[in-house]
Design a protein around this motif. Sequence first.
Motif, short mmCIF file in Angstrom:
data_model
loop_
_atom_site.label_atom_id
_atom_site.label_comp_id
_atom_site.label_asym_id
_atom_site.label_seq_id
_atom_site.Cartn_x
_atom_site.Cartn_y
_atom_site.Cartn_z
N PRO A 30 0.82 -1.22 0.00
CA PRO A 30 0.00 0.00 0.00
C PRO A 30 0.85 1.27 0.00
O PRO A 30 2.03 1.25 0.35
N GLU B 280 -3.12 -5.62 -7.85
CA GLU B 280 -3.36 -5.07 -6.53
C GLU B 280 -4.85 -4.94 -6.25
O GLU B 280 -5.26 -4.49 -5.22
N ILE B 281 -5.68 -5.34 -7.18
CA ILE B 281 -7.12 -5.18 -7.04
C ILE B 281 -7.80 -6.54 -7.06
O ILE B 281 -7.28 -7.51 -7.64
N PRO B 282 -8.95 -6.69 -6.42
CA PRO B 282 -9.63 -7.98 -6.33
C PRO B 282 -10.04 -8.57 -7.67
O PRO B 282 -10.01 -9.77 -7.85
N LEU C 212 -3.85 -7.99 -1.75
CA LEU C 212 -5.14 -7.49 -1.26
C LEU C 212 -4.99 -7.00 0.17
O LEU C 212 -5.93 -7.00 0.94
N SER D 17 -4.41 -4.66 3.53
CA SER D 17 -4.93 -3.41 4.08
C SER D 17 -6.25 -2.99 3.45
O SER D 17 -6.46 -1.82 3.14
N ASN D 18 -7.14 -3.96 3.24
CA ASN D 18 -8.48 -3.67 2.77
C ASN D 18 -9.50 -3.95 3.87
O ASN D 18 -9.13 -4.09 5.04
N LYS D 19 -10.75 -4.04 3.50
CA LYS D 19 -11.81 -4.31 4.50
C LYS D 19 -12.55 -5.59 4.14
O LYS D 19 -13.77 -5.69 4.32
N ILE D 20 -11.81 -6.58 3.65
CA ILE D 20 -12.40 -7.86 3.27
C ILE D 20 -12.88 -8.59 4.53
O ILE D 20 -12.13 -8.73 5.49
N ASN E 22 -6.22 -7.17 6.88
CA ASN E 22 -7.66 -7.07 6.66
C ASN E 22 -8.33 -7.38 8.00
O ASN E 22 -8.71 -8.53 8.27
#
Length: 315
Positions: A112, A187-189, A202, A204-207, A227
Amino acid sequence: MVVQCLSPHDALELFKKNVGEITLGSHPKIPELASIVAKKCQRLPLALDVIGETMACKQTIQEWQHAIDVLTSYAAEFSGMEDEILPILKFSYDNLKGEHVKLCFLYWALFPEDNRIWKRVLIDYWICDGFIDESKGMERAENKGYEIIGSLVRSSLLMENGANDVYMHDVVREMALWIASDFGLNEIPKIQNSNIVNRISLMSNKIESISGGLDCLELTALFLQENEKLGSISDPFFLNMPRLVVLDLSGNTNFYELPDEVSQLVSLKYLNISRLGIQCLPVGFRELKNLIHLSPTLYQFVKLQRIEWIIIINL
Protein backbone atom coordinates in the motif's frame (compact mmCIF):
# COMPACT_ATOMS: atom_id res chain seq x y z
CA MET A 1 0.14 20.83 -0.57
CA VAL A 2 1.24 21.13 -4.20
CA VAL A 3 5.00 21.40 -4.70
CA GLN A 4 5.71 23.87 -7.50
CA CYS A 5 8.32 23.30 -10.20
CA LEU A 6 11.70 24.85 -9.49
CA SER A 7 13.11 27.80 -11.37
CA PRO A 8 15.46 26.84 -14.23
CA HIS A 9 18.48 27.94 -12.14
CA ASP A 10 17.42 26.06 -8.99
CA ALA A 11 16.50 22.97 -11.02
CA LEU A 12 19.97 22.84 -12.58
CA GLU A 13 21.65 23.38 -9.21
CA LEU A 14 19.65 20.55 -7.61
CA PHE A 15 20.48 18.25 -10.50
CA LYS A 16 24.20 19.06 -10.33
CA LYS A 17 24.19 18.49 -6.57
CA ASN A 18 22.84 14.97 -7.06
CA VAL A 19 25.22 14.19 -9.93
CA GLY A 20 28.22 15.32 -7.92
CA GLU A 21 31.36 17.31 -8.71
CA ILE A 22 33.46 14.25 -9.54
CA THR A 23 31.20 13.19 -12.42
CA LEU A 24 30.62 16.75 -13.61
CA GLY A 25 34.37 17.28 -13.78
CA SER A 26 35.17 13.99 -15.49
CA HIS A 27 34.82 15.52 -19.01
CA PRO A 28 34.65 19.16 -20.20
CA LYS A 29 31.39 18.57 -22.11
CA ILE A 30 29.46 16.85 -19.29
CA PRO A 31 28.28 20.09 -17.58
CA GLU A 32 26.69 21.18 -20.89
CA LEU A 33 25.05 17.77 -21.34
CA ALA A 34 23.93 17.83 -17.71
CA SER A 35 22.06 21.06 -18.40
CA ILE A 36 20.17 19.32 -21.23
CA VAL A 37 19.29 16.30 -19.07
CA ALA A 38 18.13 18.59 -16.26
CA LYS A 39 15.74 20.30 -18.69
CA LYS A 40 14.33 16.89 -19.63
CA CYS A 41 13.32 16.54 -15.96
CA GLN A 42 10.92 19.46 -16.46
CA ARG A 43 12.06 21.22 -13.28
CA LEU A 44 10.32 18.53 -11.17
CA PRO A 45 12.23 18.09 -7.84
CA LEU A 46 11.65 14.34 -7.58
CA ALA A 47 12.75 13.73 -11.18
CA LEU A 48 15.84 15.91 -10.71
CA ASP A 49 16.72 13.95 -7.58
CA VAL A 50 16.18 10.46 -9.01
CA ILE A 51 17.70 11.07 -12.46
CA GLY A 52 20.58 12.99 -10.89
CA GLU A 53 21.43 10.00 -8.71
CA THR A 54 21.18 7.72 -11.75
CA MET A 55 23.64 9.89 -13.71
CA ALA A 56 26.11 10.21 -10.82
CA CYS A 57 28.10 7.22 -12.07
CA LYS A 58 28.03 8.19 -15.78
CA GLN A 59 31.44 9.68 -16.58
CA THR A 60 31.59 9.50 -20.38
CA ILE A 61 29.93 11.84 -22.87
CA GLN A 62 28.50 8.79 -24.67
CA GLU A 63 26.54 7.77 -21.58
CA TRP A 64 25.18 11.29 -21.18
CA GLN A 65 24.22 11.53 -24.82
CA HIS A 66 22.48 8.16 -24.52
CA ALA A 67 20.49 9.47 -21.55
CA ILE A 68 19.38 12.47 -23.59
CA ASP A 69 18.35 10.21 -26.48
CA VAL A 70 16.36 7.89 -24.22
CA LEU A 71 14.60 10.69 -22.33
CA THR A 72 13.72 12.34 -25.64
CA SER A 73 12.27 9.09 -26.99
CA TYR A 74 10.28 8.54 -23.78
CA ALA A 75 8.77 12.02 -24.11
CA ALA A 76 7.52 11.12 -27.60
CA GLU A 77 6.45 7.55 -26.80
CA PHE A 78 4.42 8.48 -23.71
CA SER A 79 3.28 11.94 -24.82
CA GLY A 80 -0.37 11.12 -24.09
CA MET A 81 0.19 10.26 -20.42
CA GLU A 82 -1.46 12.53 -17.89
CA ASP A 83 1.37 12.13 -15.39
CA GLU A 84 4.46 13.25 -17.29
CA ILE A 85 6.90 12.39 -14.51
CA LEU A 86 6.48 8.61 -14.77
CA PRO A 87 8.29 8.17 -18.12
CA ILE A 88 11.12 10.37 -16.79
CA LEU A 89 11.49 8.23 -13.67
CA LYS A 90 11.43 5.08 -15.80
CA PHE A 91 14.92 5.98 -17.03
CA SER A 92 16.23 5.35 -13.52
CA TYR A 93 14.42 1.99 -13.40
CA ASP A 94 15.86 1.01 -16.79
CA ASN A 95 19.37 1.73 -15.47
CA LEU A 96 19.12 -0.69 -12.56
CA LYS A 97 21.75 -3.39 -12.89
CA GLY A 98 20.22 -6.83 -13.41
CA GLU A 99 16.71 -8.07 -14.01
CA HIS A 100 16.54 -9.47 -10.47
CA VAL A 101 17.07 -5.96 -9.07
CA LYS A 102 14.27 -4.63 -11.29
CA LEU A 103 11.96 -7.38 -10.10
CA CYS A 104 12.81 -6.62 -6.48
CA PHE A 105 11.92 -2.97 -7.12
CA LEU A 106 8.64 -3.87 -8.83
CA TYR A 107 7.73 -6.03 -5.82
CA TRP A 108 6.95 -2.79 -4.03
CA ALA A 109 3.93 -2.32 -6.29
CA LEU A 110 2.23 -4.95 -4.12
CA PHE A 111 2.38 -2.81 -0.98
CA PRO A 112 0.00 0.00 0.00
CA GLU A 113 0.87 3.67 -0.35
CA ASP A 114 3.04 5.09 2.47
CA ASN A 115 3.86 1.58 3.68
CA ARG A 116 6.96 1.17 5.84
CA ILE A 117 8.50 -2.27 5.82
CA TRP A 118 11.38 -3.90 7.64
CA LYS A 119 14.34 -4.59 5.40
CA ARG A 120 14.60 -8.15 6.71
CA VAL A 121 10.92 -8.89 5.92
CA LEU A 122 11.33 -7.52 2.39
CA ILE A 123 14.42 -9.67 1.86
CA ASP A 124 12.57 -12.77 3.12
CA TYR A 125 9.88 -12.12 0.49
CA TRP A 126 12.51 -11.80 -2.25
CA ILE A 127 14.32 -14.98 -1.21
CA CYS A 128 11.18 -17.09 -0.93
CA ASP A 129 9.81 -15.76 -4.23
CA GLY A 130 13.01 -16.76 -6.02
CA PHE A 131 14.44 -13.32 -6.77
CA ILE A 132 17.52 -14.10 -4.67
CA ASP A 133 19.30 -17.45 -4.88
CA GLU A 134 19.33 -19.26 -1.53
CA SER A 135 21.20 -22.36 -2.73
CA LYS A 136 24.55 -21.14 -1.37
CA GLY A 137 23.26 -20.41 2.10
CA MET A 138 20.79 -18.09 3.79
CA GLU A 139 23.42 -15.71 5.14
CA ARG A 140 24.79 -15.11 1.66
CA ALA A 141 21.26 -14.63 0.30
CA GLU A 142 20.42 -12.12 3.04
CA ASN A 143 23.61 -10.18 2.34
CA LYS A 144 22.60 -9.99 -1.32
CA GLY A 145 19.21 -8.66 -0.27
CA TYR A 146 20.78 -5.86 1.74
CA GLU A 147 23.03 -5.05 -1.23
CA ILE A 148 19.96 -4.74 -3.48
CA ILE A 149 18.21 -2.48 -0.96
CA GLY A 150 21.34 -0.33 -0.81
CA SER A 151 21.42 0.04 -4.59
CA LEU A 152 17.74 1.06 -4.66
CA VAL A 153 18.31 3.60 -1.87
CA ARG A 154 21.33 5.06 -3.68
CA SER A 155 19.17 5.38 -6.80
CA SER A 156 16.54 7.28 -4.74
CA LEU A 157 13.96 4.64 -5.69
CA LEU A 158 13.70 3.57 -2.05
CA MET A 159 14.13 5.71 1.05
CA GLU A 160 15.31 4.66 4.49
CA ASN A 161 13.27 5.28 7.62
CA GLY A 162 15.91 4.73 10.26
CA ALA A 163 18.33 1.83 10.14
CA ASN A 164 15.83 -1.01 9.64
CA ASP A 165 12.86 0.30 7.61
CA VAL A 166 12.44 1.41 4.02
CA TYR A 167 9.60 3.09 2.16
CA MET A 168 8.85 4.41 -1.31
CA HIS A 169 7.84 7.87 -2.49
CA ASP A 170 4.20 7.90 -3.63
CA VAL A 171 5.11 8.94 -7.20
CA VAL A 172 7.87 6.33 -7.47
CA ARG A 173 5.32 3.73 -6.34
CA GLU A 174 2.96 4.96 -9.07
CA MET A 175 5.78 4.37 -11.52
CA ALA A 176 6.30 0.85 -10.15
CA LEU A 177 2.57 0.11 -10.55
CA TRP A 178 2.63 1.46 -14.10
CA ILE A 179 5.59 -0.74 -15.08
CA ALA A 180 4.39 -3.75 -13.06
CA SER A 181 1.16 -3.92 -15.02
CA ASP A 182 3.19 -5.60 -17.76
CA PHE A 183 4.57 -8.19 -15.33
CA GLY A 184 1.28 -9.68 -14.16
CA LEU A 185 1.20 -8.02 -10.73
CA ASN A 186 -2.28 -7.21 -9.44
CA GLU A 187 -3.36 -5.07 -6.53
CA ILE A 188 -7.12 -5.18 -7.04
CA PRO A 189 -9.63 -7.98 -6.33
CA LYS A 190 -10.93 -8.25 -9.90
CA ILE A 191 -8.65 -10.54 -11.91
CA GLN A 192 -9.06 -10.46 -15.67
CA ASN A 193 -7.05 -13.59 -16.51
CA SER A 194 -6.16 -15.66 -13.47
CA ASN A 195 -4.08 -18.13 -15.48
CA ILE A 196 -1.26 -15.62 -16.06
CA VAL A 197 -1.28 -13.87 -12.66
CA ASN A 198 1.97 -14.25 -10.69
CA ARG A 199 1.34 -12.13 -7.60
CA ILE A 200 -1.75 -10.73 -5.90
CA SER A 201 -1.90 -8.09 -3.18
CA LEU A 202 -5.14 -7.49 -1.26
CA MET A 203 -3.51 -6.19 1.90
CA SER A 204 -4.93 -3.41 4.08
CA ASN A 205 -8.48 -3.67 2.77
CA LYS A 206 -11.81 -4.31 4.50
CA ILE A 207 -12.40 -7.86 3.27
CA GLU A 208 -14.68 -9.75 5.68
CA SER A 209 -14.71 -13.22 4.12
CA ILE A 210 -13.34 -15.08 1.11
CA SER A 211 -15.46 -17.76 -0.51
CA GLY A 212 -15.05 -20.03 -3.49
CA GLY A 213 -11.82 -21.00 -5.21
CA LEU A 214 -9.19 -19.03 -7.07
CA ASP A 215 -7.67 -20.77 -10.10
CA CYS A 216 -4.21 -19.21 -10.26
CA LEU A 217 -1.88 -21.95 -11.39
CA GLU A 218 1.07 -19.54 -11.82
CA LEU A 219 0.54 -17.62 -8.58
CA THR A 220 3.70 -17.39 -6.43
CA ALA A 221 2.83 -14.70 -3.85
CA LEU A 222 -0.43 -13.80 -2.10
CA PHE A 223 -0.67 -10.91 0.35
CA LEU A 224 -3.82 -10.81 2.49
CA GLN A 225 -2.45 -9.14 5.61
CA GLU A 226 -4.04 -6.32 7.60
CA ASN A 227 -7.66 -7.07 6.66
CA GLU A 228 -8.87 -6.60 10.21
CA LYS A 229 -12.44 -7.68 9.41
CA LEU A 230 -11.42 -10.91 7.69
CA GLY A 231 -13.03 -13.77 9.60
CA SER A 232 -12.98 -16.75 7.25
CA ILE A 233 -11.49 -18.23 4.09
CA SER A 234 -13.37 -21.05 2.41
CA ASP A 235 -11.76 -24.48 2.14
CA PRO A 236 -11.51 -24.52 -1.71
CA PHE A 237 -9.74 -21.16 -1.92
CA PHE A 238 -6.18 -22.53 -1.80
CA LEU A 239 -6.76 -25.68 -3.86
CA ASN A 240 -5.48 -24.39 -7.22
CA MET A 241 -2.31 -22.56 -6.25
CA PRO A 242 0.36 -25.25 -6.71
CA ARG A 243 3.24 -22.79 -7.14
CA LEU A 244 2.46 -20.50 -4.20
CA VAL A 245 5.66 -19.84 -2.22
CA VAL A 246 4.76 -16.66 -0.27
CA LEU A 247 1.58 -16.34 1.82
CA ASP A 248 1.09 -13.51 4.31
CA LEU A 249 -2.05 -13.54 6.46
CA SER A 250 -0.66 -11.48 9.34
CA GLY A 251 -2.66 -8.85 11.19
CA ASN A 252 -6.09 -10.40 10.56
CA THR A 253 -7.02 -10.38 14.24
CA ASN A 254 -10.55 -11.75 13.68
CA PHE A 255 -9.25 -14.80 11.84
CA TYR A 256 -9.42 -17.83 14.15
CA GLU A 257 -8.87 -20.96 12.05
CA LEU A 258 -6.65 -21.81 9.11
CA PRO A 259 -8.36 -23.88 6.39
CA ASP A 260 -7.07 -27.44 6.22
CA GLU A 261 -6.31 -26.81 2.53
CA VAL A 262 -3.36 -24.61 3.51
CA SER A 263 -1.59 -27.91 4.11
CA GLN A 264 -1.81 -28.62 0.36
CA LEU A 265 0.37 -25.62 -0.49
CA VAL A 266 3.39 -27.89 -0.64
CA SER A 267 5.56 -25.34 -2.49
CA LEU A 268 5.14 -22.79 0.32
CA LYS A 269 8.39 -21.28 1.63
CA TYR A 270 7.16 -18.18 3.47
CA LEU A 271 4.12 -18.19 5.76
CA ASN A 272 3.25 -15.34 8.09
CA ILE A 273 0.33 -16.01 10.44
CA SER A 274 1.34 -13.62 13.19
CA ARG A 275 -1.27 -11.49 14.97
CA LEU A 276 -4.08 -13.88 14.07
CA GLY A 277 -6.61 -15.31 16.50
CA ILE A 278 -5.68 -18.93 15.75
CA GLN A 279 -4.63 -21.20 18.62
CA CYS A 280 -3.41 -24.23 16.68
CA LEU A 281 -2.33 -25.38 13.25
CA PRO A 282 -4.03 -27.92 10.95
CA VAL A 283 -2.82 -31.49 11.46
CA GLY A 284 -1.72 -31.64 7.83
CA PHE A 285 0.65 -28.73 8.42
CA ARG A 286 3.55 -31.20 8.56
CA GLU A 287 3.26 -31.59 4.77
CA LEU A 288 4.74 -28.09 4.28
CA LYS A 289 8.28 -29.43 4.12
CA ASN A 290 9.65 -26.52 2.03
CA LEU A 291 8.95 -23.82 4.65
CA ILE A 292 12.02 -21.74 5.43
CA HIS A 293 10.20 -18.84 7.14
CA LEU A 294 7.29 -19.17 9.58
CA SER A 295 5.93 -16.35 11.74
CA PRO A 296 5.26 -16.98 14.54
CA THR A 297 7.54 -19.94 15.14
CA LEU A 298 6.29 -23.42 15.91
CA TYR A 299 7.74 -23.00 19.41
CA GLN A 300 5.29 -20.17 20.02
CA PHE A 301 2.45 -22.48 19.02
CA VAL A 302 3.75 -25.10 21.46
CA LYS A 303 3.37 -22.59 24.27
CA LEU A 304 -0.25 -22.06 23.23
CA GLN A 305 -1.27 -25.69 22.84
CA ARG A 306 0.89 -28.69 23.73
CA ILE A 307 -0.83 -30.78 21.06
CA GLU A 308 1.41 -29.00 18.54
CA TRP A 309 4.33 -31.18 19.69
CA ILE A 310 2.87 -33.82 17.34
CA ILE A 311 3.34 -31.50 14.40
CA ILE A 312 6.93 -30.65 15.39
CA ILE A 313 7.86 -34.34 15.66
CA ASN A 314 6.43 -35.08 12.23
CA LEU A 315 8.22 -32.13 10.65
